[in-house]
Design an enzyme around this catalytic site. Sequence first.
Site, mmCIF file in Angstrom:
data_model
loop_
_atom_site.group_PDB
_atom_site.id
_atom_site.type_symbol
_atom_site.label_atom_id
_atom_site.label_comp_id
_atom_site.label_asym_id
_atom_site.label_seq_id
_atom_site.Cartn_x
_atom_site.Cartn_y
_atom_site.Cartn_z
ATOM 1 N N GLY A 55 2.677 -3.505 0.584
ATOM 2 C CA GLY A 55 1.817 -4.658 0.795
ATOM 3 C C GLY A 55 2.311 -6.147 0.303
ATOM 4 O O GLY A 55 3.467 -6.603 0.187
ATOM 5 N N GLN A 56 1.733 -7.279 -0.204
ATOM 6 C CA GLN A 56 1.865 -8.357 -0.359
ATOM 7 C C GLN A 56 2.860 -8.230 -1.700
ATOM 8 O O GLN A 56 4.174 -9.475 -0.999
ATOM 9 C CB GLN A 56 0.523 -8.845 -0.797
ATOM 10 C CG GLN A 56 1.035 -10.840 -1.270
ATOM 11 C CD GLN A 56 -0.578 -11.552 -1.367
ATOM 12 O OE1 GLN A 56 -0.930 -10.902 -2.083
ATOM 13 N NE2 GLN A 56 0.128 -12.842 -1.051
ATOM 14 N N TYR A 59 -13.702 -5.099 -7.645
ATOM 15 C CA TYR A 59 -12.469 -4.377 -7.712
ATOM 16 C C TYR A 59 -11.893 -5.787 -9.209
ATOM 17 O O TYR A 59 -11.559 -4.689 -9.734
ATOM 18 C CB TYR A 59 -11.766 -5.694 -6.939
ATOM 19 C CG TYR A 59 -10.642 -6.408 -6.883
ATOM 20 C CD1 TYR A 59 -9.945 -7.383 -7.478
ATOM 21 C CD2 TYR A 59 -9.452 -5.722 -6.925
ATOM 22 C CE1 TYR A 59 -8.642 -8.502 -7.241
ATOM 23 C CE2 TYR A 59 -8.013 -6.246 -6.967
ATOM 24 C CZ TYR A 59 -7.914 -7.163 -7.129
ATOM 25 O OH TYR A 59 -6.603 -8.101 -7.560
ATOM 26 N N ILE A 99 -2.468 -14.975 -4.817
ATOM 27 C CA ILE A 99 -1.315 -15.176 -4.518
ATOM 28 C C ILE A 99 -1.160 -15.990 -2.939
ATOM 29 O O ILE A 99 -2.059 -15.205 -2.170
ATOM 30 C CB ILE A 99 -0.206 -13.784 -4.849
ATOM 31 C CG1 ILE A 99 -0.132 -13.787 -5.983
ATOM 32 C CG2 ILE A 99 0.980 -13.869 -4.253
ATOM 33 C CD1 ILE A 99 0.436 -12.268 -6.457
HETATM 34 C C1 VAH Z 1 -7.960 -11.108 -3.865
HETATM 35 N N1 VAH Z 1 -5.884 -12.156 -3.406
HETATM 36 O O1 VAH Z 1 -8.336 -12.196 -3.405
HETATM 37 C C2 VAH Z 1 -6.680 -10.839 -4.969
HETATM 38 C C3 VAH Z 1 -6.742 -12.094 -6.310
HETATM 39 C C4 VAH Z 1 -7.495 -13.665 -7.382
HETATM 40 C C5 VAH Z 1 -7.417 -13.330 -6.054
HETATM 41 O O2 VAH Z 1 -6.942 -10.730 -6.808
HETATM 42 O O3 VAH Z 1 -8.241 -10.378 -4.490
#
Ligand code: VAH
Length: 321
Positions: free
Chosen positions: A9-10, A142, A172
């Site tokens: 992953g990233q 999420y 990120i």
């Molecule tokens: C997303 N890169 O966009 C992730 C992160 C704050 C954003 O959790 O879901």
Amino acid sequence: KILVIGANGQIGSELVETLATRHGAENVIAADISANNVYGAKIYEVVDVLNAERLNAVIDQYQVTQVYQLAALLSATGEKAPLKAWELNMDGLLNILEIARVRKEAGKPLKVFWPSSIAAFGPNTPQVNTPQYTVMDPNTMYGISKLAGERLCEYYFEKYGVDVRSIRYPGIISFKSPPGGGTTDYAIAIFHSALRGEAYSCFLEAETTLPMIYMPDAIRATVNLMDAPAEQLTVRSSYNVAGLSFNPRELAAAIKQNLPEFQIHYAPDSRQAIAASWPQSLDDSQAGKDWGWKAEIGLDALVTSMLQNIRVTPEDQTKAA
Ligand code: VAH
């Protein structure tokens, strides 16, 4: 030995590299659900974080003492498969916390890292200079899984003494891995368009300011938190960590400084509502007090580095031709 779950992953792909440099590649086990060792880690194991027996077997086999549990579905992807996001994000964390609990009782403690996110905040959270402790009403699956995960981390620390540590990552930005289904990933895709000589169609509105962090700062924060003496840590849910804040208009302007021809258009989609529910900037002073956190990379350095490091793939070039 250190186990990185979600190594393709990233964050995982960069953490494996950093940890191998710091501790020796023979002391880092890269694990992911795919049989494909995408980044050529020296030690690679196929692990589904939802398979607790397999997790335990790998931890025993390598005498693992530190685990980074990074496998998850991100915000935008999670909204397309909310129950899958809940299952992977929650059961993946719980499997690791339970293994850490049992091993601590057996005198074989594990140190655990688990990533939270600014997505754990919601529409009623104060959006400017968001405090470490505040209203949190996330409205994406999420974000809900990240808030619940933070509560579990603090519970396992308080009740069982599990040494689990966590950071609420901003968006990120990195060049090594392709964008992974996040709402902040416009800030990665934009560079690929710019380098292909194409206009970028942005899925967020021009003025949507979000907290971001460049990968080298994110990795430094992660290893510094994990290396900090446990008695210094006053937060066992998840630390606010800030890099820099900007919006698509500001990012596009900074890219234009380097590539004057670059154009951006705006075509907001469902991700605009997600971004609008998140903070614009964070108060990360507690991380500064407890373990010396301080961001180093600003917008100009980020833009210069991304433009220098993104490898425009041959198919990119044919597109540009
Ligand atoms: C997303 N890169 O966009 C992730 C992160 C704050 C954003 O959790 O879901």
